[in-house]
Motif scaffolding. Structure first.
Motif, PDB file in Angstrom:
ATOM      1  N   ARG A  12       0.839  -1.210   0.000  1.00 28.59           N
ATOM      2  CA  ARG A  12       0.000   0.000   0.000  1.00 28.59           C
ATOM      3  C   ARG A  12       0.869   1.254   0.000  1.00 28.59           C
ATOM      4  O   ARG A  12       0.625   2.198  -0.759  1.00 28.59           O
ATOM      5  N   ASP A  13       1.895   1.279   0.848  1.00 36.94           N
ATOM      6  CA  ASP A  13       2.801   2.433   0.902  1.00 36.94           C
ATOM      7  C   ASP A  13       3.501   2.641  -0.440  1.00 36.94           C
ATOM      8  O   ASP A  13       3.622   3.765  -0.921  1.00 36.94           O
ATOM      9  N   ASP A  16       0.998   4.091  -2.919  1.00 33.59           N
ATOM     10  CA  ASP A  16       0.703   5.486  -2.571  1.00 33.59           C
ATOM     11  C   ASP A  16       1.840   6.408  -2.993  1.00 33.59           C
ATOM     12  O   ASP A  16       1.617   7.466  -3.575  1.00 33.59           O
ATOM     13  N   ASN A  17       3.070   6.012  -2.692  1.00 35.71           N
ATOM     14  CA  ASN A  17       4.230   6.828  -3.064  1.00 35.71           C
ATOM     15  C   ASN A  17       4.383   6.930  -4.574  1.00 35.71           C
ATOM     16  O   ASN A  17       4.673   8.001  -5.105  1.00 35.71           O
ATOM     17  N   HIS A  19       2.018   6.693  -6.771  1.00 36.62           N
ATOM     18  CA  HIS A  19       0.917   7.536  -7.270  1.00 36.62           C
ATOM     19  C   HIS A  19       1.228   9.017  -7.049  1.00 36.62           C
ATOM     20  O   HIS A  19       1.026   9.838  -7.936  1.00 36.62           O
ATOM     21  N   ARG A  20       1.737   9.345  -5.863  1.00 34.82           N
ATOM     22  CA  ARG A  20       2.089  10.750  -5.576  1.00 34.82           C
ATOM     23  C   ARG A  20       3.195  11.236  -6.504  1.00 34.82           C
ATOM     24  O   ARG A  20       3.164  12.346  -7.023  1.00 34.82           O
ATOM     25  N   ASN A  42      -4.868   3.546  -7.475  1.00 38.15           N
ATOM     26  CA  ASN A  42      -4.019   2.518  -6.885  1.00 38.15           C
ATOM     27  C   ASN A  42      -4.795   1.211  -6.778  1.00 38.15           C
ATOM     28  O   ASN A  42      -6.005   1.224  -6.548  1.00 38.15           O
TER      29      ASN A  42
END
Length: 129
Positions: A12-13, A16-17, A19-20, A42
């Motif tokens: 998940r992390d 998320d990273n 995607h950012r 995501n």
């Protein structure tokens, strides 16, 4: 099962990273991008474990057997009729058991097996690998 959920949390992390970072690069370039790539989301990472082994419990891990998880999430993808791609990440399947047959019966799109094969400690030496 997912055990303490650290692998799922790490995935998940990572997403998320990523995607950012992708959004930051897209914003900086100020170029036109298609609606499809703007809507890219995501993947949903869901961790399940029946806790049959003594492992620290994590609230982010659903208390489900692998059969219950397949029933819940494969049928959910079928019911919604969306373009969901179901991928099972199975780590350290119990020795002398073969869950991969159930993965195929449940119509998962892909499954990834983590663990030792052949004379190892995971799955069935013939049916799984």
């Amino acid at each position: 099962g997912a055990g303490d959920g650290i692998l799922a949390e790490s995935l998940r992390d990572y997403f998320d990273n990523a995607h950012r970072e992708q959004k930051r690069h897209t914003d900086c370039s100020r170029r036109k991008i298609s609606k499809r790539s703007r809507r890219k989301k995501n993947p949903t990472v869901i961790a399940t474990d029946n806790y049959s082994w003594p492992v620290a419990r994590n609230t982010a891990v659903e208390n489900l057997s692998y059969q219950e998880a397949l029933q819940k999430y494969c049928s959910m993808a079928e019911e919604t009729k969306t373009n969901r791609h179901v991928i099972v990440l199975c780590s350290w399947m119990p020795m002398n058991q073969d869950w991969s047959a159930d993965f195929r019966k449940s119509h998962v799109n892909e499954y990834i097996l983590i663990g030792e094969y052949d004379d190892g400690q995971c799955g069935d030496n013939w049916a799984t690998w």
